[in-house]
Design an enzyme around this catalytic site. Structure first.
Site, short mmCIF file in Angstrom:
data_model
loop_
_atom_site.label_atom_id
_atom_site.label_comp_id
_atom_site.label_asym_id
_atom_site.label_seq_id
_atom_site.Cartn_x
_atom_site.Cartn_y
_atom_site.Cartn_z
N ASP A 71 0.85 -1.18 0.00
CA ASP A 71 0.00 0.00 0.00
C ASP A 71 0.89 1.24 0.00
O ASP A 71 1.82 1.34 0.80
CB ASP A 71 -0.90 -0.01 1.23
CG ASP A 71 -2.10 0.91 1.04
OD1 ASP A 71 -2.49 1.16 -0.11
OD2 ASP A 71 -2.66 1.37 2.05
N THR A 128 -9.00 -5.78 4.05
CA THR A 128 -8.95 -4.84 2.94
C THR A 128 -9.93 -5.36 1.91
O THR A 128 -9.91 -6.54 1.56
CB THR A 128 -7.53 -4.79 2.33
OG1 THR A 128 -6.59 -4.46 3.36
CG2 THR A 128 -7.45 -3.77 1.20
N GLN A 130 -3.83 2.11 15.04
CA GLN A 130 -2.71 2.55 14.20
C GLN A 130 -1.86 3.62 14.90
O GLN A 130 -0.62 3.55 14.87
CB GLN A 130 -3.29 3.11 12.90
CG GLN A 130 -2.26 3.55 11.87
CD GLN A 130 -2.91 4.18 10.65
OE1 GLN A 130 -4.13 4.14 10.48
NE2 GLN A 130 -2.10 4.75 9.77
N GLU A 139 -10.36 3.97 3.70
CA GLU A 139 -9.42 4.67 2.83
C GLU A 139 -9.81 4.34 1.40
O GLU A 139 -9.71 3.18 0.97
CB GLU A 139 -7.97 4.27 3.11
CG GLU A 139 -7.49 4.71 4.49
CD GLU A 139 -5.98 4.77 4.64
OE1 GLU A 139 -5.26 4.03 3.93
OE2 GLU A 139 -5.52 5.57 5.48
N ARG A 185 -7.97 3.75 13.33
CA ARG A 185 -7.04 4.85 13.56
C ARG A 185 -6.45 4.86 14.95
O ARG A 185 -5.31 5.29 15.15
CB ARG A 185 -7.75 6.19 13.30
CG ARG A 185 -8.28 6.35 11.91
CD ARG A 185 -7.19 6.33 10.87
NE ARG A 185 -7.75 6.49 9.53
CZ ARG A 185 -7.04 6.32 8.42
NH1 ARG A 185 -5.75 5.97 8.49
NH2 ARG A 185 -7.60 6.47 7.25
N ASP A 187 -9.13 0.36 2.00
CA ASP A 187 -8.16 -0.09 3.00
C ASP A 187 -8.67 0.32 4.39
O ASP A 187 -8.26 1.33 4.95
CB ASP A 187 -6.81 0.59 2.69
CG ASP A 187 -5.73 0.19 3.65
OD1 ASP A 187 -5.74 -0.96 4.13
OD2 ASP A 187 -4.86 1.03 3.94
N GLU A 221 -9.22 4.02 -2.30
CA GLU A 221 -7.99 3.87 -3.08
C GLU A 221 -8.27 3.19 -4.43
O GLU A 221 -9.32 2.56 -4.62
CB GLU A 221 -6.98 2.98 -2.33
CG GLU A 221 -6.62 3.48 -0.95
CD GLU A 221 -5.39 2.77 -0.38
OE1 GLU A 221 -4.65 2.14 -1.15
OE2 GLU A 221 -5.20 2.87 0.84
N HIS A 276 -3.63 14.00 0.95
CA HIS A 276 -3.85 13.06 2.06
C HIS A 276 -2.67 13.08 3.03
O HIS A 276 -2.85 13.18 4.25
CB HIS A 276 -4.07 11.65 1.51
CG HIS A 276 -4.08 10.58 2.56
ND1 HIS A 276 -5.10 10.45 3.48
CD2 HIS A 276 -3.19 9.61 2.86
CE1 HIS A 276 -4.84 9.43 4.28
NE2 HIS A 276 -3.68 8.91 3.93
N GLU A 299 -9.71 12.44 7.70
CA GLU A 299 -9.55 13.78 7.13
C GLU A 299 -10.89 14.53 7.09
O GLU A 299 -10.94 15.73 7.37
CB GLU A 299 -9.00 13.68 5.71
CG GLU A 299 -7.60 13.10 5.64
CD GLU A 299 -7.26 12.66 4.23
OE1 GLU A 299 -6.76 13.49 3.46
OE2 GLU A 299 -7.51 11.47 3.89
N LYS A 334 -4.42 -1.99 10.20
CA LYS A 334 -4.79 -2.19 8.80
C LYS A 334 -5.06 -3.65 8.45
O LYS A 334 -5.81 -3.93 7.51
CB LYS A 334 -3.62 -1.74 7.90
CG LYS A 334 -3.18 -0.32 8.11
CD LYS A 334 -4.09 0.66 7.39
CE LYS A 334 -3.46 2.04 7.32
NZ LYS A 334 -4.22 2.92 6.43
#
Lengths: 408, 408
Positions: free
Chosen positions: B121, B252, B235, B194, B232, B228, B196, B128, B355, B248
């Site tokens: 990844d 996925t 992480q 996420e 948080r 993904d 992607e 971002h 975000e 993570k």
């Protein structure tokens, strides 16, 4: 039958019937036919042929070109197969059938014996993590605040795991010393080793179902030696914020032999006392001893440079497995996880040149000159043994690799 | 044959003959027989059956239960197969043979269409990375010093990649806010997405041989949407110093459809101007435009929350491939790499709740209440399209996932 049988081993042979590690081999006359082999002394037993000749119910599993089907068969089958193998190499009644199926080690080629699913590398030695922290972050605490609360780890590249004996092409990449105005590109000038023990997963688990400490033996099949080659200059420039990537992914070498957990019962040992209380899923106070008394030796060009003691690792393989799955991540047959560099408290017990030379500050002396990091042509060999039953030693094979020049 | 053929598509159908993405499906009456399917409008063409009926030389490749053999066959075969497929769904002479092999989408089950080898990844959106830097490291520079010199990336867990539609069990793990005296354990309270784009490798490469920018199309077969999922809180506590791991690795999700690169030629676009000079292996000034004008839409419980524009990504898929292999790391068929979260410059273009809500500070309003991070029962759907030839749109399928409560 020869007068002196290959099964009559010298007393104390570290590859006696108490060990019986698994590998995959080919012979010169059938180079395309991969077969499961079990090491006994200086020979490899063709396990599939033996199982067929002796009418084993596991002849199909042992007749495959890879260990994966056996790994997937689960602990009860692993135990049955080990009982059979032990009988085949010890019971005189089987000698006539078994001896013709033994190949001298020097006559076979050994291959990566399993297909790796996911590869994870941990960071479980307090001495190693402390040394690295002091070298790379001299102004901060040596250990990050999380280090004694969880086994730090990350995913590595499964596709570049190779068997012992494979050359290591010096990797090329970006590096930038703090004082450099911009990164430069070229062959790594800080090519290093990491002496580790790897753990091979057999039994898979379900997505969403953590594997508790107590289920470690149901999932992990065995141990193997591992050298996590590292380009320290590439790694230092790239690793913030998402961790090591190209500094590690070019190659990881593993032993051609996988030693089953059952051969290492006498080597189990309590891990070091923990400084901080652990969350329940990692608390192993009531579990069987989680460490292994594996004594690793690191040689460069035939000279011993370090003897890292695996018994000093802060985090155990069972804790790493419990942590890796506590978020619900599933295991697959062929998952491999490395312990992280094994370093003991003494200078001569450090499992990387980064630590042995303090990032190049203090060269070590070899017969052919000084070394800070590896030079082209250098050959690194990791070997290891652990206590076996009744005063024996269990040999863990070797991981060998020679540095080839960077691709032109 | 029906009066209205499934091959008579409405004008502008994003799954017209200009698209033809690949998947793997089963039908209710043969739930164990996985087959390669190609999407056309609202139907799935049984590609193996069509190849057999129409005498294709690629009937064997298309008759497999997974895309991997086709992926491994290389670019010339990909092109030949695409030409055949295009003829089968457009040439009236083939209608009688093809129509009985079309299954309405609603009648089939879609599966993960390939076996993932390694999963990497990246972190390629400047917007971002800048947002994340500001949130997690408010006292430092938003971008790390390496960010504009190399595409930052890390390896993820290949074994927990699942197909769209699979529930996401809320992961459990350690978290520790800076003010907490010790970590606490429990279900993640900051479960995030996420958005992607993923790139699927077909043609493998050799260990020790970097893949240059110009060879991108020889190795990469196609694109797929990817979510993904990220915890948080897990992480933030674990990721220093070795990067994301359990935050993570629980899951996925990818689209059931892989769009071949050839369907996206009209969507190629120049990446943003680069602020700093690039080392030669990453310098794409002389290459074909490396970006893709893919417009992603993020919906939660049916409400649009963001529209991340893939065209704003700083690093391209070709640069990521060149970087990933520059150290000699080899590619395998089935390697998958994600772009990293796609976020544009506008608030409504951010591809993560981290975000969009500024790490929970600014809740977003949905019809059923406020959200900072995902709640149990929430369903997230990513969709996307890109410009196709002659004003058409190329649909990229969807990635759907519903949050299930943490395991008890």
């Amino acid at each position: 039958m020869s007068e002196h049988s290959p099964l009559d081993l010298a007393e104390g042979d570290p590859f006696g019937p108490h060990n019986l590690p698994y590998g995959v081999f080919t012979t010169a006359d059938e180079p395309a036919r991969r077969r499961i082999g079990v090491r006994i002394g200086g020979h490899v037993l063709d396990a599939g042929a033996a199982a067929h000749a002796l009418g084993s119910p596991h002849a199909d599993l042992l007749g495959r070109p890879s260990l994966n089907p056996l790994l997937a068969a689960g602990r009860a089958v692993w135990q049955e197969v080990r009982r059979e193998l032990t009988a085949w190499v010890t019971d005189p009644a089987h000698r006539a059938a078994v001896e013709p199926l033994l190949h001298p080690l020097g006559t076979v080629e050994l291959h990566l014996p399993y297909e790796v699913a996911d590869y994870v590398d941990f960071y479980a030695s307090e001495h190693h993590a402390t040394n690295v922290g002091r070298i790379f972050r001299p102004d901060g605490d040596a250990l990050t605040p999380n280090w004694k609360h969880l086994p730090i780890g990350y995913h590595g590249r499964a596709g570049t795991i190779v068997v012992s004996g494979t050359d290591v092409v010096r990797p090329t990449g970006q590096r930038k010393a703090p004082a450099d105005p911009a990164p430069v590109f070229g062959p790594s000038v800080k090519l290093d080793i990491e002496a580790e023990v790897g753990f091979l997963v057999g039994t898979p688990s379900e997505l969403g179902r953590p594997v508790p400490l107590s289920s470690y033996r149901d999932h992990v099949f065995g141990l193997t030696l591992l050298n996590d080659w590292s380009a320290r200059d590439v790694q230092a420039w790239e690793y913030v914020p998402l961790g090591p990537f190209l500094g590690k992914s070019f190659q990881t070498s593993v032993s051609a032999w996988v030693t089953p957990l059952e051969a290492l019962d006498a080597a189990r040992t309590a891990p070091p006392a923990r400084d901080l209380p652990l969350l329940p899923y990692l608390d192993d106070a009531e579990e069987e001893p989680g460490g292994y008394d594996v004594r690793i030796s690191v040689e460069i060009n035939g000279e011993a440079v370090a003897e890292p003691p695996f018994s000093t690792m802060y985090w155990t393989a069972a804790q790493q497995l419990a942590h890796m799955t506590v978020n619900g991540a599933s295991l697959r047959t062929g998952d491999l996880y490395g312990s992280g560099t094994v370093s003991g408290p003494e200078t001569g017990q450090r499992g990387s040149l980064l630590e042995l030379t303090w990032n190049g500050r203090d060269a070590i002396e070899l017969a052919d000159g000084k070394r800070t990091f590896l030079e082209d042509g250098d050959e690194v060999v990791l070997t290891a043994w652990a206590p076996g039953p009744d005063g024996t030693r269990v040999g863990l094979g070797e991981v060998r690799g020679r540095i080839a020049p960077a691709a032109g």
